[in-house]
Write an enzyme that holds these catalytic residues in place. Structure first.
Site, short mmCIF file in Angstrom:
data_model
loop_
_atom_site.label_atom_id
_atom_site.label_comp_id
_atom_site.label_asym_id
_atom_site.label_seq_id
_atom_site.Cartn_x
_atom_site.Cartn_y
_atom_site.Cartn_z
CB THR A 121 4.13 59.51 -1.68
OG1 THR A 121 2.84 60.04 -2.08
CG2 THR A 121 4.19 58.03 -1.88
CG ASP A 122 5.57 65.88 -0.68
OD1 ASP A 122 4.37 66.24 -0.69
OD2 ASP A 122 6.50 66.67 -0.43
CE1 TYR A 123 -1.10 68.32 -3.55
CE2 TYR A 123 -0.72 67.62 -5.79
CZ TYR A 123 -1.51 68.25 -4.85
OH TYR A 123 -2.70 68.81 -5.21
CG PHE A 163 8.85 66.43 -3.80
CD1 PHE A 163 7.81 65.72 -4.39
CD2 PHE A 163 8.54 67.59 -3.11
CE1 PHE A 163 6.49 66.15 -4.29
CE2 PHE A 163 7.23 68.03 -2.99
CZ PHE A 163 6.20 67.31 -3.58
CB SER A 195 6.70 61.94 -4.83
OG SER A 195 6.21 61.58 -3.64
#
Ligand code: NOJ
Length: 744
Positions: free
Chosen positions: A289-291, A258, A293
């Site tokens: 990606t992360d959530y 993030f 992001s």
């Protein structure tokens, strides 16, 4: 459905009747699969390609701030190639059916989930498990997690988390392996091996995901999602090696972090995702990606709208968009407007399809969604036994000055007091995924199951975990007064650690400190049992309580594992993988610091120290006691001068000087005294966990290689420099024996 059309696709991608073995090397490219991927790619529309780059959550579980209601419609429309937060043979089969039966190209979905420290059978939180220093046990717990997860339709875990963390204010320290680069790298490797088992394509293997790339553990002030700013030297020397070790172990996927790194958010960071990951490390899997992001690059202030954020991410080397939906919304349009090369999309699709082929999903999209296997696999007895063993190995004995521990099983009246004693929900910790907290064993239950029939176990809650209510206090004091010994259980709530769980204070929350003081005043022998996901500032406890046990959040079998240690059925051998500070003001505090030009001298004001606090930690990295004692002989080297081709053998005689058999983690540290750049005062380079019978001695030998002595030199080349080295061996990073040699 057009039959001829289906046959053409089937022939192209080998969908039907393919008997070939599914297993492919997780990292290597398999030319047969490459061919099948290309054959499928030519059939895909631009929209279908972008769909494969999209990962959405189902509403089965919530692990982030936004959820998408229409994910089933998205699957049907070919807008999504992977789903997370859905598990269970039945549910994954239903969702898979939509993709396989109702989309034009019948491309199966990939199911991902946060299987962090166990899936159904929950093991200790990773920070706790790392304190076992038992790589085989950690590989095994990841293996069991993969067996359970894959039996429930999952193909992919979002683990291991490989973030070095040196700031305990950051709640996510609980999810990693602590502060040390060397140990973190070995653990990352073990966990990847465990998750991916004999290879992707085996029915009990899941894709590992190395996260959070990169340097998420260094967010400023320990505040989650915050900024990271660091030199390339620190990045490469301290933070990158565990991710690289995981990639080298064959991890199939990588997740962006993030945080921004030096001004560029990770999800738009080409230096990280392409230059380092793909070009330097030859990573061939895919990057997710992360959530949300990609979306977060707008508030980061590096992209002004959906299209620019999506382009930035894809051009940086990010293949899959988790939950932002920005790739879906923007990539097709950007290509049509001539603003983005379609070949970038093709490359990303290839990498994702490759994993779907390796998993064997084109042969049988439902092969992991097997209800029969789910029933016979999940929470098997042998898994629960492994969880209990892993849990007791993770326990760290911090103090036992008066040898109150181990407790006798026939104490007449044993009081179990404190808010963690009967806190079933807390035992499985944060990120416990599909773990059912109702099946966890509480500390109270573990103790009751261990004592002899004649022992009366009294219980009082004492306080809540995190509020100011004193309503339980008086009864707890009364209960303590009636007892012969008190086991006092205190700590953090599970969700005070993990994501979005930064703390500015590391004290015991609520009125627990007061509870401890009141119970101590009764004068009864007290054993403090801590449940927490990060170091806490427990100076008062250290000064006033003679026995203190660190138990983290130990998982499904927590209560039994704690009882095993309290009553001596298991002799504790865990060692801290993070430094316990005395106060928040010392943070960041870690063992492998630099010496400074004015090393601390208590008698000289103008040296590097605090006016109001010691420089010393409360408990150093590598520290942990046993019910027996170990003594260390001199450190003996086979040479005191080596050339730049030679190794040096380091030996130390370790003796069990106590009365019980016990395990000891023998740790090897080095220091390069003078370099073209300054070096830390100590660096862990190896360790061995050994078992010694009372009175037994063992010569523990390590080989220090040139690699072990190498570092990023002034010009950032990696290698050794001639000069003097010190070598230290001990049972923690502070109490060590020393020898020296010269590298010529
Ligand atoms: C956000 C977390 O940072 C990450 O670790 C996790 O894997 C994803 N959410 C998915 O739940």
């Amino acid at each position: 459905m057009n039959r001829i059309y289906l046959i053409v696709i089937a022939a192209a991608i080998g969908l039907a009747g393919c008997q070939e073995k599914h297993t492919a090397s997780a990292s290597g490219s398999n030319s047969k699969i490459d061919h099948r991927v290309d054959s499928l790619l030519v059939l895909m529309t631009l929209e279908e390609k972008v769909g494969q780059l999209t990962l959405f959550t189902s509403d089965y579980d919530v692990t982030g701030p936004t959820i998408r209601e229409n994910y089933k419609e998205d699957i049907k429309a070919g807008k999504v190639g992977a789903i997370f937060n859905a598990f269970g043979a039945d549910y994954t089969r239903k969702l898979q059916e939509i993709a396989v039966k109702e989309t034009r190209l019948h491309i199966p979905l990939l199911f991902g989930y946060d299987v962090i420290h166990g899936h159904r059978t929950i093991f200790p939180i990773p920070l706790g498990e790392s304190a076992s220093w038992d790589l085989a046990a950690m590989e095994q717990s990841a293996r069991i997690a993969a067996e359970e997860a894959s039996a429930e339709g999952l193909h992919w875990t979002f683990a291991p988390m490989c973030d070095i963390a040196r700031d305990p204010r950051w709640g996510r320290m609980a999810e990693g392996a602590g502060e040390d680069t060397y140990l973190g790298s070995r653990i990352a490797e073990a966990r990847v091996k465990g998750f991916q088992g004999k290879g992707i394509g085996e029915l009990d293997a899941v894709l590992a995901c190395v996260k959070h790339f990169a340097a998420y553990g260094a967010v400023q002030a320990g505040r989650d999602y915050h900024t990271t700013d660091m030199s390339d030297r620190v990045l490469r020397e301290v933070y990158l090696p565990p991710y690289k070790a995981a990639v080298d172990a064959g991890a199939a996927t990588v997740m962006t972090s993030f945080n921004e790194l030096n001004g560029i958010p990770a999800s738009g960071n080409k230096y990280l995702m392409t230059d380092i990951l793909r070009k330097e490390w030859n990573f061939t899997g895919f990057v997710v990606t992360d959530y949300t992001s990609i979306m977060e690059m707008i508030p980061h202030g590096i992209a002004e709208d959906t299209a620019s954020a999506a382009a930035l991410a894809l051009e940086a080397g990010v293949d899959m968009d988790m939950q932002a939906g920005f790739y879906n919304d923007a990539l097709g349009k950007l290509v049509k407007e001539g603003k983005l090369k379609e070949s970038l999309i093709d490359d990303a699709v290839r990498r994702i399809l490759q994993k779907k082929f390796e998993l064997g999903l084109f042969e049988d999209p439902y092969r992991f969604s097997n209800e029969e296997r789910e029933k016979t696999t999940v929470m098997k007895k042998e898994f629960l036994d492994a969880a209990r063993d892993g849990a007791r190995k993770s326990i760290v004995l911090l103090k036992n000055d008066k040898n109150i521990l181990p407790l006798s099983k026939s104490i007449k009246r044993l009081a179990v007091i404190g808010p963690m004693a009967d806190a079933r929900r807390e035992m499985i910790g944060s990120w416990s995924a599909a773990g059912d907290w109702k099946k966890a064993v509480t500390i109270l239950e573990g103790i009751k199951a261990a004592v002899s029939p004649g022992t009366q176990v009294l219980y009082a809650k004492g306080s809540n975990i995190n509020d100011d209510s004193t309503k339980y206090l008086a009864q707890a004091i009364q209960t303590a007064k009636q007892a012969d010994v008190v086991v006092l259980t205190v700590g953090e709530a599970a969700l005070m650690t993990g994501e979005a769980a930064s703390r500015a204070s590391l004290n015991l929350p609520g009125i627990q400190q007061r509870l401890v003081e009141e119970i101590q005043k009764t004068g009864k022998p007290v054993v403090v049992v801590l449940s927490n996901g990060r170091p806490l500032t427990i100076n008062w406890i250290d000064q006033h309580i003679s026995s203190v046990v660190e138990t983290w959040f130990l998982g499904t079998q927590a209560g039994h594992a704690i009882a095993d240690v309290l009553f001596g059925d298991y002799n504790p051998a865990g060692k801290l993988t993070v430094t316990f500070p005395r106060s928040v003001g010392q943070i960041p505090l870690f063992y492998n610091m630099k010496n400074t030009g004015r090393p601390m001298d208590p008698n000289n004001k103008y040296t590097s120290k605090y006016l109001d606090e010691s420089n010393e930690p409360l408990y150093p990295f590598g520290y942990g006691l046993s019910y027996t004692t170990f003594s260390y002989g001199d450190v003996v080297l086979d040479k005191n001068k080596i050339s730049q081709q030679e190794e040096v053998k380091v030996t130390c005689k370790v003796t069990n000087s106590g009365k019980l058999a016990g395990e000891e983690v023998v740790q090897l540290y080095i220091r390069d005294l003078v370099g073209s750049v300054t070096r830390p005062v100590k660096e862990l380079r190896n360790f061995q966990k050994i078992l010694l019978q009372p009175g037994e001695s063992k010569d523990v030998t390590f080989t220090l290689t040139q690699q072990d002595l190498s570092f990023y030199r002034k010009d950032m080349s990696f290698g050794v420099e001639p000069g003097k080295f010190e070598v230290y061996i001990g049972g923690n990073s502070r109490d060590v024996k020393k020898a020296a040699f010269v590298l010529q």
